[in-house]
Motif scaffolding. Structure first.
Motif, PDB file in Angstrom:
ATOM      1  N   LEU A 119      47.268  95.974  47.210  1.00  0.00           N
ATOM      2  CA  LEU A 119      47.787  95.863  45.849  1.00  0.00           C
ATOM      3  C   LEU A 119      47.171  96.863  44.868  1.00  0.00           C
ATOM      4  O   LEU A 119      47.855  97.432  44.020  1.00  0.00           O
ATOM      5  CB  LEU A 119      47.470  94.439  45.368  1.00  0.00           C
ATOM      6  CG  LEU A 119      48.187  93.903  44.183  1.00  0.00           C
ATOM      7  CD1 LEU A 119      49.653  93.660  44.540  1.00  0.00           C
ATOM      8  CD2 LEU A 119      47.527  92.581  43.753  1.00  0.00           C
ATOM      9  N   SER A 176      45.599  84.576  46.760  1.00  0.00           N
ATOM     10  CA  SER A 176      46.946  84.063  46.502  1.00  0.00           C
ATOM     11  C   SER A 176      47.188  82.774  47.278  1.00  0.00           C
ATOM     12  O   SER A 176      46.927  82.718  48.476  1.00  0.00           O
ATOM     13  CB  SER A 176      47.984  85.105  46.911  1.00  0.00           C
ATOM     14  OG  SER A 176      49.266  84.537  46.848  1.00  0.00           O
ATOM     15  N   GLY A 204      37.598  89.980  52.214  1.00  0.00           N
ATOM     16  CA  GLY A 204      37.289  89.528  50.856  1.00  0.00           C
ATOM     17  C   GLY A 204      36.094  88.588  50.832  1.00  0.00           C
ATOM     18  O   GLY A 204      35.168  88.762  50.025  1.00  0.00           O
ATOM     19  N   CYS A 252      40.977  93.669  48.631  1.00  0.00           N
ATOM     20  CA  CYS A 252      40.926  93.045  49.964  1.00  0.00           C
ATOM     21  C   CYS A 252      42.230  92.306  50.192  1.00  0.00           C
ATOM     22  O   CYS A 252      42.251  91.206  50.755  1.00  0.00           O
ATOM     23  CB  CYS A 252      39.734  92.088  50.059  1.00  0.00           C
ATOM     24  SG  CYS A 252      38.154  92.896  49.739  1.00  0.00           S
ATOM     25  N   ALA A 264      52.127  93.612  68.096  1.00  0.00           N
ATOM     26  CA  ALA A 264      51.357  92.684  68.939  1.00  0.00           C
ATOM     27  C   ALA A 264      52.113  91.368  68.988  1.00  0.00           C
ATOM     28  O   ALA A 264      52.763  90.970  68.014  1.00  0.00           O
ATOM     29  CB  ALA A 264      49.951  92.474  68.380  1.00  0.00           C
ATOM     30  N   GLY A 268      40.747  86.946  52.671  1.00  0.00           N
ATOM     31  CA  GLY A 268      40.665  87.003  54.135  1.00  0.00           C
ATOM     32  C   GLY A 268      39.229  87.313  54.543  1.00  0.00           C
ATOM     33  O   GLY A 268      38.296  87.221  53.736  1.00  0.00           O
TER      34      GLY A 268
HETATM   35  C1  LIG Z   1      46.983  92.103  66.124  1.00  0.00           C
HETATM   36  C2  LIG Z   1      45.672  92.245  65.426  1.00  0.00           C
HETATM   37  C3  LIG Z   1      44.497  91.960  66.096  1.00  0.00           C
HETATM   38  C4  LIG Z   1      43.260  92.129  65.463  1.00  0.00           C
HETATM   39  N1  LIG Z   1      42.109  91.901  66.155  1.00  0.00           N
HETATM   40  C5  LIG Z   1      40.920  92.202  65.574  1.00  0.00           C
HETATM   41  C6  LIG Z   1      39.698  92.034  66.268  1.00  0.00           C
HETATM   42  O1  LIG Z   1      39.658  91.558  67.406  1.00  0.00           O
HETATM   43  N2  LIG Z   1      38.555  92.382  65.632  1.00  0.00           N
HETATM   44  C7  LIG Z   1      38.542  92.888  64.378  1.00  0.00           C
HETATM   45  O2  LIG Z   1      37.484  93.254  63.879  1.00  0.00           O
HETATM   46  N3  LIG Z   1      39.676  92.984  63.670  1.00  0.00           N
HETATM   47  C8  LIG Z   1      40.851  92.663  64.232  1.00  0.00           C
HETATM   48  N4  LIG Z   1      41.995  92.789  63.518  1.00  0.00           N
HETATM   49  C9  LIG Z   1      41.907  93.158  62.100  1.00  0.00           C
HETATM   50  C10 LIG Z   1      41.446  91.941  61.294  1.00  0.00           C
HETATM   51  O3  LIG Z   1      42.359  90.871  61.478  1.00  0.00           O
HETATM   52  C11 LIG Z   1      41.322  92.265  59.826  1.00  0.00           C
HETATM   53  O4  LIG Z   1      40.641  93.468  59.645  1.00  0.00           O
HETATM   54  C12 LIG Z   1      40.543  91.188  59.116  1.00  0.00           C
HETATM   55  O5  LIG Z   1      41.098  89.935  59.361  1.00  0.00           O
HETATM   56  C13 LIG Z   1      40.489  91.446  57.642  1.00  0.00           C
HETATM   57  O6  LIG Z   1      41.727  91.155  57.042  1.00  0.00           O
HETATM   58  P1  LIG Z   1      41.793  91.256  55.477  1.00  0.00           P
HETATM   59  O7  LIG Z   1      40.820  90.319  54.890  1.00  0.00           O
HETATM   60  O8  LIG Z   1      41.714  92.679  55.090  1.00  0.00           O
HETATM   61  O9  LIG Z   1      43.301  90.811  55.140  1.00  0.00           O
HETATM   62  P2  LIG Z   1      44.036  89.383  55.179  1.00  0.00           P
HETATM   63  O10 LIG Z   1      43.422  88.434  56.127  1.00  0.00           O
HETATM   64  O11 LIG Z   1      45.492  89.695  55.374  1.00  0.00           O
HETATM   65  O12 LIG Z   1      43.829  88.783  53.715  1.00  0.00           O
HETATM   66  C14 LIG Z   1      44.541  89.274  52.619  1.00  0.00           C
HETATM   67  C15 LIG Z   1      44.255  88.387  51.419  1.00  0.00           C
HETATM   68  O13 LIG Z   1      44.820  89.002  50.262  1.00  0.00           O
HETATM   69  C16 LIG Z   1      45.453  88.012  49.489  1.00  0.00           C
HETATM   70  N5  LIG Z   1      46.478  88.630  48.633  1.00  0.00           N
HETATM   71  C17 LIG Z   1      47.456  89.490  48.994  1.00  0.00           C
HETATM   72  N6  LIG Z   1      48.218  89.795  47.908  1.00  0.00           N
HETATM   73  C18 LIG Z   1      47.679  89.106  46.854  1.00  0.00           C
HETATM   74  C19 LIG Z   1      48.024  88.975  45.486  1.00  0.00           C
HETATM   75  N7  LIG Z   1      49.085  89.586  44.950  1.00  0.00           N
HETATM   76  N8  LIG Z   1      47.263  88.174  44.721  1.00  0.00           N
HETATM   77  C20 LIG Z   1      46.179  87.517  45.215  1.00  0.00           C
HETATM   78  N9  LIG Z   1      45.825  87.611  46.500  1.00  0.00           N
HETATM   79  C21 LIG Z   1      46.570  88.385  47.310  1.00  0.00           C
HETATM   80  C22 LIG Z   1      46.017  87.033  50.515  1.00  0.00           C
HETATM   81  O14 LIG Z   1      46.289  85.773  49.944  1.00  0.00           O
HETATM   82  C23 LIG Z   1      44.839  86.989  51.511  1.00  0.00           C
HETATM   83  O15 LIG Z   1      43.905  86.047  51.048  1.00  0.00           O
HETATM   84  C24 LIG Z   1      43.229  92.581  64.118  1.00  0.00           C
HETATM   85  C25 LIG Z   1      44.412  92.824  63.434  1.00  0.00           C
HETATM   86  C26 LIG Z   1      45.635  92.674  64.076  1.00  0.00           C
HETATM   87  C27 LIG Z   1      46.897  92.992  63.328  1.00  0.00           C
END
Ligand SMILES: Cc1cc2nc3c(=O)[nH]c(=O)nc-3n(C[C@H](O)[C@H](O)[C@H](O)COP(=O)(O)OP(=O)(O)OC[C@H]3O[C@@H](n4cnc5c(N)ncnc54)[C@H](O)[C@@H]3O)c2cc1C
Length: 520
Positions: A222, A43, A17, A216, A244, A14
């Motif tokens: 995990l 994933s 990451g 990430c 939301a 995401g």
């Molecule tokens: C309603 C809402 C609104 C938001 N608005 C904002 C905003 O305006 N501004 C802001 O800064 N942030 C905002 N955020 C937060 C923001 O979306 C996240 O902080 C940002 O997208 C980072 O997400 P991430 O990369 O941590 O997780 P994700 O995008 O969920 O990515 C997770 C990754 O992990 C992988 N994964 C999971 N399990 C496994 C596994 N077993 N093996 C391999 N891979 C795996 C998935 O495939 C995916 O690629 C918001 C969040 C929400 C819920």
């Protein structure tokens, strides 16, 4: 024995990451005796969260360090410029209840002098001390095309399409920065006797060994949660929202593009409204203790009817998200550092999530552990700094609710002293007699400095403190002169900056913009 830290494994593709993989790979020294390798495992079964459209001005530095050109970024992510946030209906819910939290700091003056100046000219605090709300009101871009990339006439960030951002970062990581990308599902963790992760096991590609693992994996957490069992600290007693309902609304190709995130309060939460060139991202954030899912949907549909007349609601796809305002007790444990949602999440007010991931990556790179033996000290320092940062964000978000005089149960509950963190309660007491100042925020890199607190506190209608019997040190420009220059500059900028729509449409057509000179 000294074990070098060379193999970085990022689990999760995401925003968190890919930002981490890109930043680390871009910072790696290819001439080092044992160069870093970066592998990202994503994933194929679990999509990224795909929300996170509002950013913080730090993102410009982050993208520049990765080596992405600003025009390429704007085009690839369908991005627009963000110059702050506008809050409607938070104070009392009446028609003229609106204030700005711009990204540009007030004119340079002692906080008490700023307040005295605001009192003498009247109107909204932000308008009295900053040019940016006026530029936002006209939907202007913060820069001209001829300026160097990432430079602005005023401070700015972006609104963007989160899925397209992850795509762009993936392309840059794999095609330009040498990051190895595995599309595979992590099914297990191998650990050494001291609990360190030695490898993650994937479904198709076997073991992936590493020295430092970045968790990430979003809400799955995990490694930090699943392997290390680091618990979450629940902050929902302070910040009540946990749901939301999000929707994307297409816009006409000639419609104005808002220069700020609009956040409109409702009876049990608030609605975000983010303008991109092709659509608006709109979401109703609410607390399930104070509103049902049906209530929230009605609130969102009413908002759409009001602000997007003519849009067929049945043609839209509504997406429900649940979350908990909580963060890990520790973010770095053993040889695993959690970033993004795996580290925690607070309601999306003021878009603090991506900036926290960026600052976490900065901190990792600033004090990059050369060998495993050094890691515990780095982890301690990181955990202390980021616990401070999460606490400050909790305080700052809560500040948006406490001065409200709205009468609904949700808003009354937010004013209950038992729900206000001690430090914020003490500061609010202090700010009855003096304005928020740098002395209240001693860290060098505060995410939300005193200026942010001033904008929100006085925007929310908190009474200005009584005039002090102590004068600010004499010398330098008076606040009146500085404000006058600021007003002149605002007029010059308003006459010379293109609108967001004009800037971004010309960029997409790759046309040079006819530049008007900025005289300030
Ligand atoms: C309603 C809402 C609104 C938001 N608005 C904002 C905003 O305006 N501004 C802001 O800064 N942030 C905002 N955020 C937060 C923001 O979306 C996240 O902080 C940002 O997208 C980072 O997400 P991430 O990369 O941590 O997780 P994700 O995008 O969920 O990515 C997770 C990754 O992990 C992988 N994964 C999971 N399990 C496994 C596994 N077993 N093996 C391999 N891979 C795996 C998935 O495939 C995916 O690629 C918001 C969040 C929400 C819920």
């Amino acid at each position: 024995m000294h074990k070098r830290v060379n193999r970085i494994v990022v689990v999760g593709g995401g925003t968190a990451g890919w930002l981490a993989a890109c930043r680390i790979a871009a910072a790696a020294d290819p001439a080092a005796p044992e160069p870093l390798s970066v592998t990202l495992i994503e994933s194929p079964d679990l999509p990224i969260i795909g929300v996170g459209e509002g950013t913080w001005p730090t993102i410009r530095g982050t993208l520049a360090k990765i080596g992405i050109d600003e025009a390429e970024f704007l085009d690839a992510t369908d991005a627009s410029f963000k110059q702050g946030s506008r809050f409607d209906g938070w104070r009392d819910g009446t028609a003229d209840d609106s204030y700005h939290h711009p990204f540009t700091a007030p004119v340079d003056a002692a906080p008490r002098d700023l307040i005295a100046h605001w009192q003498s000219v009247g109107g909204a605090f932000a308008d009295a001390v900053c040019a940016q709300p006026r530029l936002c009101a006209q939907h202007l871009a913060p820069r001209q095309r001829a300026m160097p990339g990432y430079a602005g006439a005023v401070n700015y960030a972006y609104h963007l399409d989160a899925v397209k951002l992850a795509d762009l970062l993936r392309r840059v990581a794999t095609e330009r920065l040498g990051v190895v990308h595995l599309r595979d599902h992590v099914v297990g963790v191998d650990a050494t006797d001291n609990g360190d992760i030695s490898a993650v096991r994937t479904r198709e590609s076997g073991k992936v060994e590493g020295d430092l693992f970045l968790d990430c994996t979003g809400h799955a957490a995990l490694l930090i949660g699943g392997h290390y069992g680091v618990p979450l600290i629940d902050r929902s007693g302070v910040l009540f929202n946990d749901r939301a309902l999000a929707v994307q609304v297409p816009v006409a190709s000639d419609s104005p593009i808002a220069a700020q995130t609009n956040a409109t309060a409702h009876a049990a939460g608030w609605i975000w409204d983010i303008g991109l060139p092709t659509r608006r991202g709109i979401g109703c954030v609410y607390s399930s203790s104070f509103a049902s899912d049906d209530d929230a949907e009605k609130t969102l549909r009413d908002y759409l009817t009001r602000t997007a007349p003519g849009v067929d609601h049945d043609a839209l796809s509504f997406r429900r998200l649940t979350f908990q305002s909580a963060h890990r007790e520790q973010f770095w444990r053993g040889n695993c550092l959690a970033l993004g949602l795996a580290a925690g999440f607070l309601e999306p007010l003021e878009a603090s999530a991506i900036v926290l991931a960026e600052l976490s990556i900065d901190a990792l790179l600033d004090g990059f552990p050369v060998d495993r033996a050094a890691m515990a000290l780095h982890a301690d320092r990181f955990n202390n700094l980021f616990r401070y940062r999460w606490d400050r964000i909790v305080d700052f978000l809560k500040l948006h609710y406490v001065p409200s005089v709205r009468s609904e149960p949700y808003w009354r509950a937010h004013r209950d002293p038992d729900t206000i963190p001690d430090r914020l309660r003490e500061l609010l007491e202090m700010w009855r007699t003096q304005p928020p100042s740098a002395a209240d925020f001693p860290h060098a890199d505060e995410i939300f400095p005193a200026a942010s607190y001033q904008y929100v506190l006085y925007g929310m209608g908190a009474p200005p403190p009584l005039a002090s019997a102590v004068r600010s040190p004499a010398g330098g420009e008076t606040v009146g002169d500085a404000a006058q220059k600021m007003a002149q500059r605002a007029r010059a900028l308003a006459a010379s900056l293109p609108t967001n729509r004009v800037y971004l449409d010309a960029l997409r057509r790759s046309e040079p913009l006819v530049q008007k000179a900025i005289h300030v």
